[in-house]
Scaffold this motif. Structure first.
Motif, PDB file in Angstrom:
ATOM      1  N   GLU A  34       0.826  -1.209   0.000  1.00 10.78           N
ATOM      2  CA  GLU A  34       0.000   0.000   0.000  1.00 10.78           C
ATOM      3  C   GLU A  34       0.856   1.253   0.000  1.00 10.78           C
ATOM      4  OE1 GLU A  34      -3.282   2.151  -0.497  1.00 10.78           O
ATOM      5  OE2 GLU A  34      -3.102  -0.042  -0.567  1.00 10.78           O
ATOM      6  N   ASP A  35       2.029   1.170   0.587  1.00 11.54           N
ATOM      7  CA  ASP A  35       2.948   2.305   0.556  1.00 11.54           C
ATOM      8  C   ASP A  35       3.263   2.677  -0.893  1.00 11.54           C
ATOM      9  OD1 ASP A  35       5.659   3.771   0.861  1.00 11.54           O
ATOM     10  OD2 ASP A  35       4.985   3.504   2.927  1.00 11.54           O
ATOM     11  N   ILE A  36       3.501   1.669  -1.710  1.00  9.78           N
ATOM     12  CA  ILE A  36       3.798   1.892  -3.125  1.00  9.78           C
ATOM     13  C   ILE A  36       2.554   2.361  -3.871  1.00  9.78           C
ATOM     14  CG2 ILE A  36       4.554   0.782  -5.267  1.00  9.78           C
ATOM     15  CD1 ILE A  36       6.205  -1.140  -3.474  1.00  9.78           C
ATOM     16  N   ALA A  37       1.425   1.692  -3.607  1.00  8.40           N
ATOM     17  CA  ALA A  37       0.185   2.010  -4.327  1.00  8.40           C
ATOM     18  C   ALA A  37      -0.276   3.434  -4.050  1.00  8.40           C
ATOM     19  CB  ALA A  37      -0.914   1.018  -3.938  1.00  8.40           C
ATOM     20  N   PHE A  38      -0.232   3.841  -2.787  1.00  7.03           N
ATOM     21  CA  PHE A  38      -0.737   5.170  -2.453  1.00  7.03           C
ATOM     22  C   PHE A  38       0.219   6.257  -2.907  1.00  7.03           C
ATOM     23  CE2 PHE A  38      -2.897   8.118   0.705  1.00  7.03           C
ATOM     24  CZ  PHE A  38      -4.093   8.096   0.022  1.00  7.03           C
ATOM     25  N   ALA A  39       1.507   5.950  -2.923  1.00  6.89           N
ATOM     26  CA  ALA A  39       2.474   6.899  -3.482  1.00  6.89           C
ATOM     27  C   ALA A  39       2.203   7.112  -4.967  1.00  6.89           C
ATOM     28  CB  ALA A  39       3.900   6.399  -3.266  1.00  6.89           C
ATOM     29  N   ASN A  40       1.811   6.039  -5.662  1.00  4.67           N
ATOM     30  CA  ASN A  40       1.466   6.166  -7.079  1.00  4.67           C
ATOM     31  C   ASN A  40       0.212   7.002  -7.276  1.00  4.67           C
ATOM     32  OD1 ASN A  40       3.621   4.687  -8.134  1.00  4.67           O
ATOM     33  ND2 ASN A  40       2.549   2.728  -7.950  1.00  4.67           N
ATOM     34  N   ILE A  41      -0.767   6.830  -6.374  1.00  2.00           N
ATOM     35  CA  ILE A  41      -1.975   7.647  -6.458  1.00  2.00           C
ATOM     36  C   ILE A  41      -1.632   9.115  -6.255  1.00  2.00           C
ATOM     37  CG2 ILE A  41      -4.139   8.191  -5.259  1.00  2.00           C
ATOM     38  CD1 ILE A  41      -4.592   5.210  -4.913  1.00  2.00           C
ATOM     39  N   ALA A  42      -0.772   9.400  -5.288  1.00  2.00           N
ATOM     40  CA  ALA A  42      -0.350  10.782  -5.053  1.00  2.00           C
ATOM     41  C   ALA A  42       0.306  11.359  -6.302  1.00  2.00           C
ATOM     42  CB  ALA A  42       0.624  10.839  -3.873  1.00  2.00           C
ATOM     43  N   GLN A  43       1.129  10.564  -6.946  1.00  2.00           N
ATOM     44  CA  GLN A  43       1.803  11.017  -8.174  1.00  2.00           C
ATOM     45  C   GLN A  43       0.786  11.257  -9.283  1.00  2.00           C
ATOM     46  OE1 GLN A  43       4.629   8.226  -9.970  1.00  2.00           O
ATOM     47  NE2 GLN A  43       6.011   9.939 -10.347  1.00  2.00           N
ATOM     48  N   ASP A  44      -0.219  10.374  -9.380  1.00  2.00           N
ATOM     49  CA  ASP A  44      -1.278  10.567 -10.372  1.00  2.00           C
ATOM     50  C   ASP A  44      -2.014  11.877 -10.138  1.00  2.00           C
ATOM     51  OD1 ASP A  44      -0.723   8.160 -11.582  1.00  2.00           O
ATOM     52  OD2 ASP A  44      -2.390   7.077 -10.655  1.00  2.00           O
ATOM     53  N   GLU A  45      -2.363  12.146  -8.884  1.00  2.00           N
ATOM     54  CA  GLU A  45      -3.107  13.371  -8.575  1.00  2.00           C
ATOM     55  C   GLU A  45      -2.285  14.601  -8.945  1.00  2.00           C
ATOM     56  OE1 GLU A  45      -6.001  12.795  -8.174  1.00  2.00           O
ATOM     57  OE2 GLU A  45      -6.560  11.499  -6.514  1.00  2.00           O
ATOM     58  N   LEU A  46      -0.988  14.542  -8.696  1.00  2.00           N
ATOM     59  CA  LEU A  46      -0.119  15.652  -9.087  1.00  2.00           C
ATOM     60  C   LEU A  46      -0.112  15.826 -10.606  1.00  2.00           C
ATOM     61  CD1 LEU A  46       1.897  17.833  -8.280  1.00  2.00           C
ATOM     62  CD2 LEU A  46       3.701  16.105  -8.339  1.00  2.00           C
ATOM     63  N   GLY A  47      -0.072  14.708 -11.328  1.00  2.39           N
ATOM     64  CA  GLY A  47      -0.133  14.786 -12.783  1.00  2.39           C
ATOM     65  C   GLY A  47      -1.438  15.380 -13.276  1.00  2.39           C
ATOM     66  N   HIS A  48      -2.550  15.041 -12.606  1.00  2.00           N
ATOM     67  CA  HIS A  48      -3.845  15.608 -12.985  1.00  2.00           C
ATOM     68  C   HIS A  48      -3.863  17.112 -12.737  1.00  2.00           C
ATOM     69  CE1 HIS A  48      -5.621  11.371 -12.018  1.00  2.00           C
ATOM     70  NE2 HIS A  48      -4.823  11.370 -13.066  1.00  2.00           N
ATOM     71  N   ALA A  49      -3.261  17.518 -11.618  1.00  2.06           N
ATOM     72  CA  ALA A  49      -3.174  18.957 -11.337  1.00  2.06           C
ATOM     73  C   ALA A  49      -2.452  19.672 -12.474  1.00  2.06           C
ATOM     74  CB  ALA A  49      -2.448  19.196 -10.017  1.00  2.06           C
ATOM     75  N   MET A  50      -1.375  19.080 -12.959  1.00  2.00           N
ATOM     76  CA  MET A  50      -0.603  19.729 -14.008  1.00  2.00           C
ATOM     77  C   MET A  50      -1.375  19.776 -15.326  1.00  2.00           C
ATOM     78  SD  MET A  50       1.826  20.835 -12.376  1.00  2.00           S
ATOM     79  CE  MET A  50       2.524  21.648 -13.805  1.00  2.00           C
ATOM     80  N   ILE A  51      -2.250  18.813 -15.560  1.00  2.00           N
ATOM     81  CA  ILE A  51      -3.098  18.877 -16.754  1.00  2.00           C
ATOM     82  C   ILE A  51      -4.017  20.089 -16.678  1.00  2.00           C
ATOM     83  CG2 ILE A  51      -5.010  17.758 -17.962  1.00  2.00           C
ATOM     84  CD1 ILE A  51      -3.688  15.064 -17.310  1.00  2.00           C
ATOM     85  N   TRP A  52      -4.661  20.282 -15.538  1.00  2.00           N
ATOM     86  CA  TRP A  52      -5.576  21.433 -15.381  1.00  2.00           C
ATOM     87  C   TRP A  52      -4.801  22.749 -15.414  1.00  2.00           C
ATOM     88  CZ3 TRP A  52      -9.760  19.559 -16.800  1.00  2.00           C
ATOM     89  CH2 TRP A  52     -10.336  18.405 -16.268  1.00  2.00           C
ATOM     90  N   TYR A  53      -3.643  22.793 -14.730  1.00  2.00           N
ATOM     91  CA  TYR A  53      -2.827  24.016 -14.789  1.00  2.00           C
ATOM     92  C   TYR A  53      -2.374  24.292 -16.224  1.00  2.00           C
ATOM     93  CZ  TYR A  53      -2.235  24.237  -9.651  1.00  2.00           C
ATOM     94  OH  TYR A  53      -2.441  24.349  -8.296  1.00  2.00           O
ATOM     95  N   GLY A  54      -2.101  23.228 -16.979  1.00  2.00           N
ATOM     96  CA  GLY A  54      -1.665  23.409 -18.354  1.00  2.00           C
ATOM     97  C   GLY A  54      -2.745  24.022 -19.239  1.00  2.00           C
ATOM     98  N   ILE A  55      -3.986  23.563 -19.059  1.00  2.00           N
ATOM     99  CA  ILE A  55      -5.091  24.163 -19.824  1.00  2.00           C
ATOM    100  C   ILE A  55      -5.274  25.613 -19.409  1.00  2.00           C
ATOM    101  CG2 ILE A  55      -7.546  24.031 -20.355  1.00  2.00           C
ATOM    102  CD1 ILE A  55      -7.410  21.045 -19.819  1.00  2.00           C
ATOM    103  N   LEU A  56      -5.140  25.877 -18.120  1.00  2.00           N
ATOM    104  CA  LEU A  56      -5.247  27.253 -17.628  1.00  2.00           C
ATOM    105  C   LEU A  56      -4.159  28.127 -18.243  1.00  2.00           C
ATOM    106  CD1 LEU A  56      -6.390  29.426 -15.753  1.00  2.00           C
ATOM    107  CD2 LEU A  56      -4.977  28.475 -13.901  1.00  2.00           C
ATOM    108  N   GLN A  57      -2.962  27.587 -18.380  1.00  2.00           N
ATOM    109  CA  GLN A  57      -1.874  28.359 -18.993  1.00  2.00           C
ATOM    110  C   GLN A  57      -2.196  28.689 -20.444  1.00  2.00           C
ATOM    111  OE1 GLN A  57       1.953  26.358 -19.290  1.00  2.00           O
ATOM    112  NE2 GLN A  57       3.027  28.302 -19.052  1.00  2.00           N
ATOM    113  N   GLU A  58      -2.747  27.727 -21.185  1.00  2.00           N
ATOM    114  CA  GLU A  58      -3.138  27.974 -22.570  1.00  2.00           C
ATOM    115  C   GLU A  58      -4.213  29.058 -22.652  1.00  2.00           C
ATOM    116  OE1 GLU A  58      -2.082  26.775 -25.394  1.00  2.00           O
ATOM    117  OE2 GLU A  58      -0.707  25.197 -24.734  1.00  2.00           O
ATOM    118  N   LEU A  59      -5.082  29.069 -21.651  1.00  2.00           N
ATOM    119  CA  LEU A  59      -6.215  29.985 -21.665  1.00  2.00           C
ATOM    120  C   LEU A  59      -5.842  31.385 -21.203  1.00  2.00           C
ATOM    121  CD1 LEU A  59      -9.357  29.961 -22.144  1.00  2.00           C
ATOM    122  CD2 LEU A  59      -9.574  29.541 -19.683  1.00  2.00           C
ATOM    123  N   SER A  60      -4.974  31.471 -20.182  1.00  2.00           N
ATOM    124  CA  SER A  60      -4.715  32.765 -19.542  1.00  2.00           C
ATOM    125  C   SER A  60      -3.258  33.200 -19.575  1.00  2.00           C
ATOM    126  CB  SER A  60      -5.169  32.700 -18.084  1.00  2.00           C
ATOM    127  OG  SER A  60      -4.337  31.803 -17.342  1.00  2.00           O
ATOM    128  N   GLY A  61      -2.350  32.273 -19.922  1.00  2.00           N
ATOM    129  CA  GLY A  61      -0.935  32.613 -19.922  1.00  2.00           C
ATOM    130  C   GLY A  61      -0.267  32.507 -18.568  1.00  2.00           C
TER     131      GLY A  61
END
Length: 256
Positions: free
Chosen positions: A44-71
């Motif tokens: 579970e230590d490995i699995a939950f660390a992977n989930i944390a990494q996934d959530e960070l990646g999702h954040a960067m997807i949303w921030y990336g769209i925001l950057q395209e939209l607003s700079g």
């Protein structure tokens, strides 16, 4: 990326919505990462660390769209805003508590995100539909994983059930903030850009309430939930950001 023709008021509202989505994922990722090396079993230590990494990646997807939209630069947004400028919901900034608390928070959030992503794939704004389809692939695993833990703990021993019930009682007041839009963001519903929050809330309850009851948990009788504007935060966000931003703020001009 080709962007549709948005009115200025829609562009500003969508920027706010994207910031909220990204901030939710970022702060939850940070909280989840705090379990690294401390989860109850190695797997579970490995699995939950992977989930944390996934959530960070999702954040960067949303921030990336925001950057395209607003700079707006994602690094500046993450590392150089104060708590008053973050737009995450209060649930994700709460301290982790015990394993039951963290698992239940992740489940409640994952269930809301799963429903939101399903409906967001019908958005009239193509970057949102593409992002939702991509993120949803990983969120299917997240929801399956946390659902397994809820059943395991809720139907386990008397102590594990008691801990789960305590976590539910503590987290329940915060779930409503997952389903609100600011007054400015409400115009996005009429434009077909984002789903209707009340529809998401009803779908979430239809999914979550029976599941929790089947896991041996009692839904709190108090139906009131916290729904403040997302500029309102608990006392826990400031110290979290101080840790998150510490290195970057040592040299604001450094290149990473």
């Amino acid at each position: 990326m080709e962007l549709p023709n948005l009115k200025e008021i829609q562009r500003n509202a969508l920027s706010q919505r994207l910031l909220a989505l990204a901030d939710d994922e970022l702060i939850l990722a940070h909280r989840d990462s705090e379990w690294t090396g401390h989860a109850p079993i190695l797997e579970e230590d490995i699995a939950f660390a992977n989930i944390a990494q996934d959530e960070l990646g999702h954040a960067m997807i949303w921030y990336g769209i925001l950057q395209e939209l607003s700079g707006k630069d994602p690094d500046r947004l993450v590392y150089f805003r104060g708590p008053e400028d973050y737009r995450n919901c209060q649930m994700v900034e709460l301290p982790n508590g015990d394993w039951a608390h963290s698992m239940l928070r992740q489940y409640l959030f994952d269930a809301a995100e799963s429903i939101h992503l399903d409906q967001l794939q019908n958005s009239q704004y193509r970057p949102l539909t593409e992002a939702a389809a991509k993120i949803r692939l990983e969120e299917v695993y997240h929801l399956r994983h946390t659902s397994s833990w809820i059943r395991r703990l809720g139907l386990g021993t008397g102590e594990s059930n008691q801990r789960m019930q305590k976590a539910l009682d503590q987290l329940w007041p915060y779930v409503g903030q997952l389903f609100i839009l600011s007054e400015e963001e409400s115009i996005l519903v009429d434009g077909g850009l984002v789903p209707e929050p009340d529809d998401l809330w009803q779908a979430w309850q239809a999914l979550v309430l029976p599941f929790l009851e089947q896991a041996g948990l009692r839904i709190p009788n108090d139906n009131s939930t916290i729904r403040p504007d997302r500029s309102v935060h608990s006392e826990h966000l400031a110290p979290l950001l101080a840790e998150l931003q510490e290195v970057a703020r040592m040299d604001a001009e450094a290149l990473w």
